[in-house]
Motif scaffolding. Structure first.
Motif, PDB file in Angstrom:
ATOM      1  N   ALA A 192       2.533  16.465  11.181  1.00  0.00           N
ATOM      2  CA  ALA A 192       1.337  16.671  10.888  1.00  0.00           C
ATOM      3  C   ALA A 192       1.005  17.343   9.433  1.00  0.00           C
ATOM      4  O   ALA A 192      -0.164  17.063   8.695  1.00  0.00           O
ATOM      5  CB  ALA A 192       0.780  17.959  11.913  1.00  0.00           C
ATOM      6  N   THR A 193       2.298  17.897   8.863  1.00  0.00           N
ATOM      7  CA  THR A 193       1.717  18.322   7.496  1.00  0.00           C
ATOM      8  C   THR A 193       2.168  17.103   6.676  1.00  0.00           C
ATOM      9  O   THR A 193       1.077  17.082   5.645  1.00  0.00           O
ATOM     10  CB  THR A 193       3.156  19.319   7.313  1.00  0.00           C
ATOM     11  OG1 THR A 193       3.015  20.462   8.139  1.00  0.00           O
ATOM     12  CG2 THR A 193       3.117  19.736   5.736  1.00  0.00           C
ATOM     13  N   ALA A 228      -4.152  12.247  14.398  1.00  0.00           N
ATOM     14  CA  ALA A 228      -3.652  11.052  13.343  1.00  0.00           C
ATOM     15  C   ALA A 228      -2.553  10.717  13.594  1.00  0.00           C
ATOM     16  O   ALA A 228      -2.008   9.541  13.540  1.00  0.00           O
ATOM     17  CB  ALA A 228      -4.000  11.749  11.981  1.00  0.00           C
ATOM     18  N   VAL A 229      -1.462  11.788  13.952  1.00  0.00           N
ATOM     19  CA  VAL A 229      -0.200  11.064  14.129  1.00  0.00           C
ATOM     20  C   VAL A 229       0.054  10.316  15.387  1.00  0.00           C
ATOM     21  O   VAL A 229       0.658   9.176  15.206  1.00  0.00           O
ATOM     22  CB  VAL A 229       0.952  12.458  14.166  1.00  0.00           C
ATOM     23  CG1 VAL A 229       2.125  12.060  14.939  1.00  0.00           C
ATOM     24  CG2 VAL A 229       0.897  13.366  12.908  1.00  0.00           C
ATOM     25  N   THR A 253      -3.191  12.329   3.708  1.00  0.00           N
ATOM     26  CA  THR A 253      -4.574  12.201   3.449  1.00  0.00           C
ATOM     27  C   THR A 253      -5.282  12.578   2.248  1.00  0.00           C
ATOM     28  O   THR A 253      -6.039  12.355   1.601  1.00  0.00           O
ATOM     29  CB  THR A 253      -4.987  12.971   4.794  1.00  0.00           C
ATOM     30  OG1 THR A 253      -4.780  14.168   4.807  1.00  0.00           O
ATOM     31  CG2 THR A 253      -4.862  12.311   6.091  1.00  0.00           C
ATOM     32  N   ALA A 309      -8.563  12.565   9.200  1.00  0.00           N
ATOM     33  CA  ALA A 309      -7.033  12.801   9.642  1.00  0.00           C
ATOM     34  C   ALA A 309      -6.683  14.071   9.165  1.00  0.00           C
ATOM     35  O   ALA A 309      -5.686  14.853   9.600  1.00  0.00           O
ATOM     36  CB  ALA A 309      -6.200  11.692   8.786  1.00  0.00           C
ATOM     37  N   PHE A 310      -7.126  14.682   7.997  1.00  0.00           N
ATOM     38  CA  PHE A 310      -6.850  16.143   7.484  1.00  0.00           C
ATOM     39  C   PHE A 310      -7.238  17.264   8.639  1.00  0.00           C
ATOM     40  O   PHE A 310      -6.552  18.019   8.829  1.00  0.00           O
ATOM     41  CB  PHE A 310      -7.497  16.491   6.199  1.00  0.00           C
ATOM     42  CG  PHE A 310      -7.085  17.640   5.554  1.00  0.00           C
ATOM     43  CD1 PHE A 310      -5.947  17.666   4.707  1.00  0.00           C
ATOM     44  CD2 PHE A 310      -7.534  18.844   5.783  1.00  0.00           C
ATOM     45  CE1 PHE A 310      -5.407  18.780   4.414  1.00  0.00           C
ATOM     46  CE2 PHE A 310      -7.128  19.991   4.911  1.00  0.00           C
ATOM     47  CZ  PHE A 310      -6.227  20.031   4.276  1.00  0.00           C
ATOM     48  N   PRO A 338      -4.856  16.576  12.215  1.00  0.00           N
ATOM     49  CA  PRO A 338      -3.738  15.765  12.268  1.00  0.00           C
ATOM     50  C   PRO A 338      -2.605  15.233  13.195  1.00  0.00           C
ATOM     51  O   PRO A 338      -2.176  14.253  13.199  1.00  0.00           O
ATOM     52  CB  PRO A 338      -2.899  16.872  11.303  1.00  0.00           C
ATOM     53  CG  PRO A 338      -3.643  18.272  11.499  1.00  0.00           C
ATOM     54  CD  PRO A 338      -5.006  17.917  11.842  1.00  0.00           C
ATOM     55  N   GLU A 339      -2.919  16.380  14.274  1.00  0.00           N
ATOM     56  CA  GLU A 339      -2.266  15.765  15.562  1.00  0.00           C
ATOM     57  C   GLU A 339      -2.503  14.420  16.155  1.00  0.00           C
ATOM     58  O   GLU A 339      -1.755  13.598  16.366  1.00  0.00           O
ATOM     59  CB  GLU A 339      -1.972  16.781  16.531  1.00  0.00           C
ATOM     60  CG  GLU A 339      -1.370  17.902  16.231  1.00  0.00           C
ATOM     61  CD  GLU A 339      -2.154  19.290  15.294  1.00  0.00           C
ATOM     62  OE1 GLU A 339      -3.542  18.931  15.369  1.00  0.00           O
ATOM     63  OE2 GLU A 339      -1.615  19.954  14.767  1.00  0.00           O
ATOM     64  N   ILE A 386       1.014  14.139   7.419  1.00  0.00           N
ATOM     65  CA  ILE A 386      -0.149  13.493   7.483  1.00  0.00           C
ATOM     66  C   ILE A 386      -1.348  13.938   6.769  1.00  0.00           C
ATOM     67  O   ILE A 386      -1.997  13.477   5.821  1.00  0.00           O
ATOM     68  CB  ILE A 386      -0.873  13.563   8.899  1.00  0.00           C
ATOM     69  CG1 ILE A 386      -0.090  12.446   9.994  1.00  0.00           C
ATOM     70  CG2 ILE A 386      -2.369  13.117   9.333  1.00  0.00           C
ATOM     71  CD1 ILE A 386      -0.385  11.000   9.409  1.00  0.00           C
ATOM     72  N   ARG A 387      -1.348  15.491   6.450  1.00  0.00           N
ATOM     73  CA  ARG A 387      -2.179  16.293   5.706  1.00  0.00           C
ATOM     74  C   ARG A 387      -2.087  15.869   4.077  1.00  0.00           C
ATOM     75  O   ARG A 387      -2.893  15.593   3.201  1.00  0.00           O
ATOM     76  CB  ARG A 387      -2.101  17.776   5.683  1.00  0.00           C
ATOM     77  CG  ARG A 387      -2.817  17.872   7.273  1.00  0.00           C
ATOM     78  CD  ARG A 387      -3.182  19.602   7.014  1.00  0.00           C
ATOM     79  NE  ARG A 387      -4.014  19.970   8.351  1.00  0.00           N
ATOM     80  CZ  ARG A 387      -3.919  20.685   9.154  1.00  0.00           C
ATOM     81  NH1 ARG A 387      -2.821  21.480   9.312  1.00  0.00           N
ATOM     82  NH2 ARG A 387      -4.706  20.911  10.167  1.00  0.00           N
TER      83      ARG A 387
END
Length: 171
Positions: free
Chosen positions: A143-144, A23-24, A150, A16-17, A20-21, A146-147
């Motif tokens: 995305a940020t 993962a979103v 994670t 996911a890191f 991120p896109e 998600i990072r």
């Protein structure tokens, strides 16, 4: 098993890191499936032969709203040709807020079905928070987010590995 949980969380966190896109998109897809399943199971568990009081109608509205929101999320690929992604996220956010508020109100009103209003208030509150996040969090910052999440997952997973190591050395 604790170590396995940690390893799986670290692997998912790293993926996911790094992506991120994707993962979103996965989180949105999973959220759409959850909304749809929640609404369908809510309708399936409804007692349509009971009296048609306010709590019955509130539960019916909540389940239909969840189904509509889930279908919007899952039909995102088709609907983005007609509407912007921001509009769809806002619409799903609004529907999630409505579903959450209905859950809270029905939990407070229907004392026969709920021995305690706390679970309904917690689950309704989570729907409201989810809806507010969709309404007010720009999709570009997802995305940020998600990072950041994670990184927290990886730290938690490392604590699981440490706990598994401690259990193994003590036992």
């Amino acid at each position: 098993m604790t170590a396995l949980r940690g390893i799986v969380m670290i692997a998912a966190g790293v993926l996911a890191f790094l992506f991120p896109e994707q993962a979103v998109k996965f989180v949105l897809l999973a959220g759409g499936v959850l909304l749809l399943v929640d609404g369908v199971l809510g309708l399936a568990s409804s007692d349509f032969s009971s009296r048609r009081d306010a709590t019955f109608w509130l539960a019916l509205v909540r389940n239909v709203v969840c189904i509509v929101a889930g279908l919007i999320v899952l039909g995102n690929g088709i609907l983005t040709n007609v509407f912007t992604l921001g509009f769809l996220a806002g619409l799903v956010g609004l529907l999630a807020i409505i579903a959450g508020l209905v859950e809270i109100v029905s939990g407070l009103m229907d004392r026969e079905r709920y021995s305690s209003a706390t679970p309904a208030m917690v689950s309704g509150g989570l729907y409201v928070v989810f809806g507010l996040a969709l309404l007010f969090m720009p999709l570009s910052s997802a995305a940020t987010l998600i990072r950041v999440v994670t990184i927290l997952i990886i730290v938690y997973a490392l604590s699981l590995l440490y706990r598994a190591w401690r259990i193994r050395t003590v036992g």
